[in-house]
Design a protein around this motif. Structure first.
Motif, PDB file in Angstrom:
ATOM      1  N   ARG A 222      32.179 -12.563   5.974  1.00  0.00           N
ATOM      2  CA  ARG A 222      33.240 -11.238   5.451  1.00  0.00           C
ATOM      3  C   ARG A 222      34.464 -11.886   5.021  1.00  0.00           C
ATOM      4  NH1 ARG A 222      31.860  -5.675   5.612  1.00  0.00           N
ATOM      5  NH2 ARG A 222      30.243  -6.370   7.092  1.00  0.00           N
ATOM      6  N   LYS A 223      35.383 -12.592   6.031  1.00  0.00           N
ATOM      7  CA  LYS A 223      36.416 -12.974   5.680  1.00  0.00           C
ATOM      8  C   LYS A 223      36.536 -14.036   4.500  1.00  0.00           C
ATOM      9  CE  LYS A 223      38.701 -14.634   9.138  1.00  0.00           C
ATOM     10  NZ  LYS A 223      39.395 -15.306  10.353  1.00  0.00           N
ATOM     11  N   LEU A 224      35.563 -14.584   4.152  1.00  0.00           N
ATOM     12  CA  LEU A 224      35.599 -15.372   2.958  1.00  0.00           C
ATOM     13  C   LEU A 224      35.358 -14.603   1.899  1.00  0.00           C
ATOM     14  CD1 LEU A 224      36.111 -18.123   1.541  1.00  0.00           C
ATOM     15  CD2 LEU A 224      33.580 -18.571   1.937  1.00  0.00           C
ATOM     16  N   ALA A 225      34.525 -13.350   1.961  1.00  0.00           N
ATOM     17  CA  ALA A 225      34.304 -12.631   0.885  1.00  0.00           C
ATOM     18  C   ALA A 225      35.795 -11.833   0.508  1.00  0.00           C
ATOM     19  CB  ALA A 225      33.330 -11.523   1.076  1.00  0.00           C
ATOM     20  N   PRO A 353      37.304  -6.065   4.317  1.00  0.00           N
ATOM     21  CA  PRO A 353      36.380  -4.835   3.629  1.00  0.00           C
ATOM     22  C   PRO A 353      35.518  -4.417   4.320  1.00  0.00           C
ATOM     23  CG  PRO A 353      35.706  -7.042   2.619  1.00  0.00           C
ATOM     24  CD  PRO A 353      37.096  -7.175   3.801  1.00  0.00           C
ATOM     25  N   LEU A 354      35.191  -3.211   4.214  1.00  0.00           N
ATOM     26  CA  LEU A 354      34.036  -2.595   5.034  1.00  0.00           C
ATOM     27  C   LEU A 354      32.852  -2.661   3.965  1.00  0.00           C
ATOM     28  CD1 LEU A 354      35.622   0.498   6.338  1.00  0.00           C
ATOM     29  CD2 LEU A 354      35.116  -1.474   7.494  1.00  0.00           C
ATOM     30  N   ASP A 355      31.662  -2.339   4.536  1.00  0.00           N
ATOM     31  CA  ASP A 355      30.363  -2.393   3.700  1.00  0.00           C
ATOM     32  C   ASP A 355      30.703  -1.306   2.620  1.00  0.00           C
ATOM     33  OD1 ASP A 355      29.304  -4.180   5.489  1.00  0.00           O
ATOM     34  OD2 ASP A 355      28.203  -2.804   6.376  1.00  0.00           O
ATOM     35  N   GLU A 356      31.283  -0.184   2.768  1.00  0.00           N
ATOM     36  CA  GLU A 356      31.419   0.795   1.713  1.00  0.00           C
ATOM     37  C   GLU A 356      32.145   0.297   0.599  1.00  0.00           C
ATOM     38  OE1 GLU A 356      31.824   1.109   4.898  1.00  0.00           O
ATOM     39  OE2 GLU A 356      30.410   2.432   5.721  1.00  0.00           O
ATOM     40  N   ASP A 357      33.461  -0.488   0.958  1.00  0.00           N
ATOM     41  CA  ASP A 357      34.193  -1.135  -0.092  1.00  0.00           C
ATOM     42  C   ASP A 357      33.326  -2.377  -0.837  1.00  0.00           C
ATOM     43  OD1 ASP A 357      36.371   0.110   1.261  1.00  0.00           O
ATOM     44  OD2 ASP A 357      36.816  -1.411   2.650  1.00  0.00           O
ATOM     45  N   ILE A 358      32.681  -3.113  -0.047  1.00  0.00           N
ATOM     46  CA  ILE A 358      31.906  -4.039  -0.897  1.00  0.00           C
ATOM     47  C   ILE A 358      30.598  -3.649  -1.920  1.00  0.00           C
ATOM     48  CG2 ILE A 358      30.271  -6.105  -0.579  1.00  0.00           C
ATOM     49  CD1 ILE A 358      31.731  -6.646   1.910  1.00  0.00           C
ATOM     50  N   SER A 359      30.202  -2.513  -1.513  1.00  0.00           N
ATOM     51  CA  SER A 359      29.281  -1.914  -2.388  1.00  0.00           C
ATOM     52  C   SER A 359      29.917  -1.387  -3.670  1.00  0.00           C
ATOM     53  CB  SER A 359      28.566  -0.365  -1.475  1.00  0.00           C
ATOM     54  OG  SER A 359      29.684   0.420  -1.402  1.00  0.00           O
ATOM     55  N   GLN A 360      31.162  -1.044  -3.643  1.00  0.00           N
ATOM     56  CA  GLN A 360      31.937  -0.934  -5.063  1.00  0.00           C
ATOM     57  C   GLN A 360      32.109  -1.934  -5.952  1.00  0.00           C
ATOM     58  OE1 GLN A 360      32.121   2.314  -5.786  1.00  0.00           O
ATOM     59  NE2 GLN A 360      31.154   2.709  -4.035  1.00  0.00           N
ATOM     60  N   TRP A 361      32.106  -3.285  -5.373  1.00  0.00           N
ATOM     61  CA  TRP A 361      32.116  -4.310  -6.063  1.00  0.00           C
ATOM     62  C   TRP A 361      31.230  -4.820  -7.005  1.00  0.00           C
ATOM     63  CZ3 TRP A 361      33.826  -8.283  -1.433  1.00  0.00           C
ATOM     64  CH2 TRP A 361      34.930  -7.944  -0.881  1.00  0.00           C
ATOM     65  N   ASP A 362      31.733  -5.494  -8.125  1.00  0.00           N
ATOM     66  CA  ASP A 362      30.646  -5.874  -9.172  1.00  0.00           C
ATOM     67  C   ASP A 362      29.422  -6.785  -8.442  1.00  0.00           C
ATOM     68  OD1 ASP A 362      32.012  -4.765 -11.227  1.00  0.00           O
ATOM     69  OD2 ASP A 362      33.194  -6.626 -11.664  1.00  0.00           O
ATOM     70  N   CYS A 363      28.240  -6.401  -8.855  1.00  0.00           N
ATOM     71  CA  CYS A 363      27.191  -7.019  -8.446  1.00  0.00           C
ATOM     72  C   CYS A 363      26.526  -7.636  -9.382  1.00  0.00           C
ATOM     73  CB  CYS A 363      26.160  -5.974  -7.306  1.00  0.00           C
ATOM     74  SG  CYS A 363      24.909  -6.698  -6.709  1.00  0.00           S
ATOM     75  N   ILE A 364      26.503  -8.858  -9.928  1.00  0.00           N
ATOM     76  CA  ILE A 364      26.008  -9.633 -10.944  1.00  0.00           C
ATOM     77  C   ILE A 364      25.280 -10.814 -10.683  1.00  0.00           C
ATOM     78  CG2 ILE A 364      26.614 -10.412 -13.415  1.00  0.00           C
ATOM     79  CD1 ILE A 364      29.348  -9.002 -13.132  1.00  0.00           C
TER      80      ILE A 364
END
Length: 549
Positions: A222-225, A353-364
């Motif tokens: 998660r830190k690298l993400a 970032p929390l899981d909720e935050d990551i879910s808003q990122w682009d997923c391509i």
């Protein structure tokens, strides 16, 4: 090329410093304003305007773009009494970055026609290399320095001086080139054939800018993400650190203590990462055995071991570890910025970032078919038998760029082999027209040297090179083919090409002699039996043939 020649002057000749050689995989560019009516202050003002426009152009066209190494940039400098904009981009293995730089420069020249641009790389005048088949014979690498310019979107070449001038054998100095631009703009050589060949790869821009990127899902800590979400461009130096790793660089990964790592192997998340296509292929194509800490991690999570996102994520994470651990990278801008971000996380100034935050990122997740090459299709393309669609387009292999480049290469080679219509007068046409200094044209779009558009080039037979190629292909000794090559050269020399052969039997005899010479050399090299069956003898029809040796 020109910038790599031996410019060293010994002390007796007036030592003026060591020659400057451009590093490998670098493209350098300079932009001048040539107008004696302007003061240096006015020139610098115009250059600052162009510099600002270049930044705006990059912001408009390169949003989300990732450079393989260095980005495009122009800085205002003053050297040898001239103020100009200058830049250097190290493009690494991504040749697309070099052509993107050229595209940006050409767009600037169109917007600011008062600008004159030089661009070259570690090979020298690479635009002339691209247009090699269309160049006049006199424009060789030693003679091309400072002669190639871009102005108003056009490729212009300073023509050679009259034959009786000593400068015909010397490289052109920059001051002389700028003087020519100032005084003799109408005398530039500008031909559509050279320009179309040199700028051929620019036809796919600006669409190619995004086509050179690849998105993939990777599983990383998660830190690298968080780091990659701050700036996706950090991926390039990490990929390069992984790709160019050595045993010393791998030492930080050999520790069995996860606490020694910058990114603890825990709290994994799967996110979409943006790569250059070159960088992704470098990661994907390398076998890499998991370091001890990663092996233990996969042992705890066996279901993720063979998952593509986990494998690529491991390589990316290891690349970041090697990048940040190498003392030689301490002063690099990405390394400094990444370490500052990590410090902010450690001190609590930033949060993960929390899981909720990551879910808003682009997923391509982009298709990876461009990595696959069907060698049957490749062979068909080489033979000109590729599958054709309803509009004549081939199914091909790899990406569209690879298909286009291969088809172009094959087409040019076939044209070269099939060109039987040349004449001696056509071969000499360039030399005759290049010296014509009086045929200037009007202010039309083809005003710069349009007289050379239809010029033909003489094809020379290089006997030494042919002999070397024969030796390489047949693995013969250096003395193997000189006689055969000499005879073949005599048949393909410019003088003999236009002679009619009335005695067909004499021609067949010469061909047979050439074949016999090559056969003898092959036999001496061990490629053929030493004691072949005599040509006039044949096996006894009534008896059985002896077994082959």
């Amino acid at each position: 090329m020109a910038n790599q020649r031996d410019d060293f002057k010994w002390f007796g000749e007036g030592f003026d410093g060591f020659p400057k050689i451009l590093p490998d995989d670098c493209v350098q560019y300079a932009l001048y304003i040539v107008d004696t009516k302007l003061s240096d202050f006015d020139v610098r003002q115009q250059l600052r305007i162009i510099q600002t426009a270049a930044n705006a152009l990059c912001k408009k066209l390169l949003e989300g773009y990732i450079w393989q190494r260095d980005a495009f940039g122009l800085e205002l400098v003053q050297e040898h009494g001239h103020s100009f904009l200058q830049g250097r981009t190290n493009f690494g293995d991504s040749v697309d970055d070099e052509w993107l730089v050229l595209y940006l420069l050409r767009e600037l020249s169109r917007k600011y026609p008062q600008s004159w641009i030089r661009v070259f790389d570690s090979d020298g005048e690479f635009l002339l290399i691209e247009a090699a088949d269309a160049l006049p014979r006199w424009l060789n690498p030693e003679f091309a320095e400072n002669r190639v310019w871009i102005n108003d979107g056009k490729l212009l070449i300073i023509p050679k001086p009259p034959r009786n001038e000593r400068a015909c054998q010397e490289a052109l100095k920059l001051d002389d080139a700028l003087t020519f631009i100032q005084d003799r703009k109408r005398d530039f050589l500008h031909t559509s054939s050279i320009e179309s060949e040199a700028f051929y790869r620019l036809q796919k821009y600006p669409g190619q800018i995004q086509e050179s990127l690849h998105h993939a899902m990777i599983t990383i800590p998660r830190k690298l993400a968080h780091i990659l979400h701050q700036d996706a461009a950090y991926i390039s130096p990490a990929v390069e650190a992984f790709y160019l790793r050595d045993p010393i660089a791998l030492k930080p990964l050999q520790s069995h203590q996860p606490s020694t790592l910058f990114f603890a192997l825990e709290d994994f998340v799967t996110v979409s990462a943006r790569f250059t296509k070159v960088g992704y292929a470098q990661l994907k194509g390398q076998d890499f055995h998991p370091p001890p800490a990663w092996a233990a991690c996969f042992a705890r999570r066996p279901e993720t071991r063979n998952h593509p996102s986990s494998e690529i994520g491991m390589k990316v994470t290891c690349g970041f570890e090697m990048l940040l651990s190498d003392p030689e990278n301490t002063d690099k801008k990405p390394v400094r910025e990444i370490k500052l971000l990590l410090d902010d996380l450690d001190t609590g100034e930033e949060r993960l970032p929390l899981d909720e935050d990551i879910s808003q990122w682009d997923c391509i997740q982009d298709d990876e078919s461009w990595l696959d090459i069907d060698f049957n299709e490749f062979d068909k393309e080489l033979s000109g038998k590729g599958d054709r669609g309803p509009f004549g387009q081939g199914a091909g292999f790899g990406d569209k760029t690879a298909q286009d480049n291969l088809r172009r290469m094959v087409a040019r080679f076939e044209n070269f082999l099939n060109d039987d219509d040349g004449t001696a007068e056509d071969a000499d046409f360039l030399d005759d027209t290049d010296d014509d200094e009086s045929s200037n044209t009007s202010d039309g779009a083809e005003s710069h040297g349009s007289r050379d558009d239809d010029a033909e080039k003489e094809i020379d037979f290089d006997e030494d090179r042919f002999a070397s190629m024969m030796r390489d292909m047949m693995r013969l000794s250096p003395a193997a083919v000189p006689n055969a090559a000499a005879k073949l050269a005599s048949k393909t020399s410019p003088g003999s090409v236009f002679q009619e052969e009335n005695d067909s039997s004499g021609e067949e005899k010469e061909i047979q002699e050439v074949m016999d010479d090559i056969e003898d050399e092959l036999r001496q090299a061990g490629a053929l039996p030493l004691d072949p069956l005599p040509k006039e003898e044949a096996p006894d029809q009534g008896g059985s043939s002896p077994p082959p040796a």
